[in-house]
Design a protein around this motif. Sequence first.
Motif, PDB file in Angstrom:
ATOM      1  N   PHE A 231      61.681  57.917  21.712  1.00  0.00           N
ATOM      2  CA  PHE A 231      60.992  59.158  22.053  1.00  0.00           C
ATOM      3  C   PHE A 231      61.033  60.165  20.910  1.00  0.00           C
ATOM      4  CE2 PHE A 231      65.182  58.901  24.065  1.00  0.00           C
ATOM      5  CZ  PHE A 231      65.863  59.916  23.412  1.00  0.00           C
ATOM      6  N   GLU A 232      61.528  59.761  19.746  1.00  0.00           N
ATOM      7  CA  GLU A 232      61.456  60.602  18.550  1.00  0.00           C
ATOM      8  C   GLU A 232      60.560  59.955  17.493  1.00  0.00           C
ATOM      9  OE1 GLU A 232      62.420  63.512  18.213  1.00  0.00           O
ATOM     10  OE2 GLU A 232      64.073  63.883  19.584  1.00  0.00           O
ATOM     11  N   ARG A 233      59.748  58.973  17.901  1.00  0.00           N
ATOM     12  CA  ARG A 233      58.950  58.247  16.914  1.00  0.00           C
ATOM     13  C   ARG A 233      57.939  59.157  16.233  1.00  0.00           C
ATOM     14  NH1 ARG A 233      57.503  55.526  21.856  1.00  0.00           N
ATOM     15  NH2 ARG A 233      55.543  56.278  22.730  1.00  0.00           N
ATOM     16  N   ALA A 241      47.728  64.435  23.835  1.00  0.00           N
ATOM     17  CA  ALA A 241      47.629  63.997  25.231  1.00  0.00           C
ATOM     18  C   ALA A 241      47.682  62.474  25.356  1.00  0.00           C
ATOM     19  CB  ALA A 241      46.345  64.535  25.854  1.00  0.00           C
ATOM     20  N   ASP A 242      46.988  61.760  24.498  1.00  0.00           N
ATOM     21  CA  ASP A 242      46.956  60.299  24.598  1.00  0.00           C
ATOM     22  C   ASP A 242      48.339  59.700  24.357  1.00  0.00           C
ATOM     23  OD1 ASP A 242      44.260  60.341  25.157  1.00  0.00           O
ATOM     24  OD2 ASP A 242      43.652  60.044  23.071  1.00  0.00           O
ATOM     25  N   ALA A 243      49.044  60.208  23.339  1.00  0.00           N
ATOM     26  CA  ALA A 243      50.383  59.684  23.035  1.00  0.00           C
ATOM     27  C   ALA A 243      51.362  59.988  24.164  1.00  0.00           C
ATOM     28  CB  ALA A 243      50.885  60.274  21.723  1.00  0.00           C
ATOM     29  N   LEU A 244      51.249  61.180  24.744  1.00  0.00           N
ATOM     30  CA  LEU A 244      52.143  61.541  25.843  1.00  0.00           C
ATOM     31  C   LEU A 244      51.864  60.710  27.084  1.00  0.00           C
ATOM     32  CD1 LEU A 244      52.294  65.419  25.486  1.00  0.00           C
ATOM     33  CD2 LEU A 244      54.163  63.811  25.125  1.00  0.00           C
ATOM     34  N   GLU A 245      50.595  60.436  27.361  1.00  0.00           N
ATOM     35  CA  GLU A 245      50.271  59.583  28.503  1.00  0.00           C
ATOM     36  C   GLU A 245      50.794  58.170  28.278  1.00  0.00           C
ATOM     37  OE1 GLU A 245      46.539  58.402  31.415  1.00  0.00           O
ATOM     38  OE2 GLU A 245      46.142  59.403  29.513  1.00  0.00           O
ATOM     39  N   ALA A 246      50.686  57.678  27.032  1.00  0.00           N
ATOM     40  CA  ALA A 246      51.213  56.355  26.718  1.00  0.00           C
ATOM     41  C   ALA A 246      52.730  56.319  26.898  1.00  0.00           C
ATOM     42  CB  ALA A 246      50.835  55.966  25.290  1.00  0.00           C
TER      43      ALA A 246
END
Length: 438
Positions: A231-233, A241-246
Amino acid sequence: MRLSRSFLPVLKESPSGAEIASHKLMLQAGLVRQTAAGIYAWLPLGQRVLRKVEQIVREEQDRVGQEMLMPTIQSADLWRESGRYDAYGPEMLRITDRHDREMLYGPTNEDMITALFRDDVNSYRDLPRMLYHIQWKFRDERRPRFGVMRGREFLMKDAYSFDLDEAGARLSYYRQLLAYLRTFGRMGIKAVPMQADSGPIGGKLSHEFLVLAPNGESELFYDAAVEEIDFERDGLSYDDADALEALFKEATGVYARTDETHEEDLWADVPAERQRTGRGIEVGHIFYFGDKYSKAMGLKVSGPDGDITPMMGSYGVGVSRLVGAIIEASHDDNGIVWPEAVAPWKVGIVTMRADDEATVAAAEDLYAKLKAAGIETLYDDRDERGGVKLGGMDLMGLPWQIIIGPRGLKNGVVEVKNRRTGEREELTPEAALAKLTA
């Protein structure tokens, strides 16, 4: 801090009535004392840990929202307005003041924050917003037990989001999920997000965060992949938004659980080599409940095409409960083993002979230099036997110990002990100082 000048009352015997490790160790090491059923005073050692935990929570919340502070005592009228006053149940402590006004000791703040926001926000341009506070709360548990793990009074971080639509509200939800993963990771514990029942808060999207611990209250079945989530990548931000949904799908789609939300089909799809079982302790809970409160309490903002009822969510972390959960996840037969980020002090200095001038001089010198370097240090300068001091240090669980005695000093060395691994090494005082200030 000199132990001879401290109020750190350690119990010599295991306390009676304590059922789980964290409760026993918090009493024995002098973190807390019970003052009434399910209500605890936090003594200096416990207060230091509590503030460390609180500060990590605050720093991660500051990345997604703004801090405020709401009162603990609330008007019953707010809860009647939202429709929750009679529905909440006997856990709510109801109070009547001297003017016969009905009040309550707040168990949560959805109603109050909605009213505050309603009275000061008028335009869609003022959304989205995320507000949080860290505040003592009270829930009148029928059977308080397990120390601070299930007490009646507790310190809690609760945050509240306001968005224009469901898409925005889900993004706020994902941001908090990331903030929680980072919070628990910084504390050195693993917390698995599990689909959960919304209970009296309400809503259609809800997850609990459970710290993996042998004595956890819930039995868990989960995919080992959840332990490897980075979660620190690089590239993972609160605004993508897309990365958070993933991340949300990655973090919440690899588990099953043995309660009302158990998903047999999902568990069957997990490869056998990645299937894990364990137990967990709830330390956080997040909810998306849409317009449940905003609609009931008449919260509207003007939009380009008319009035909009904001979508809301709430996000809780049990700050005081986390102290117990960390101990449950990190202790051994000798006492607490604090992760360094939340330890009350980083280093403990022990003199094996308080009547030996060279030993005391070496300890005083190291103590002064560690303090000057900004290293939080507890110096056991009491006129006690060395074994008593070492046992107390192990019980309190400081990450590092410097053990100083006449025998080692004759060879120009002190002993440095890693509390977690038990590894010991003999170093010159200068090398010990360099190692602990690196």
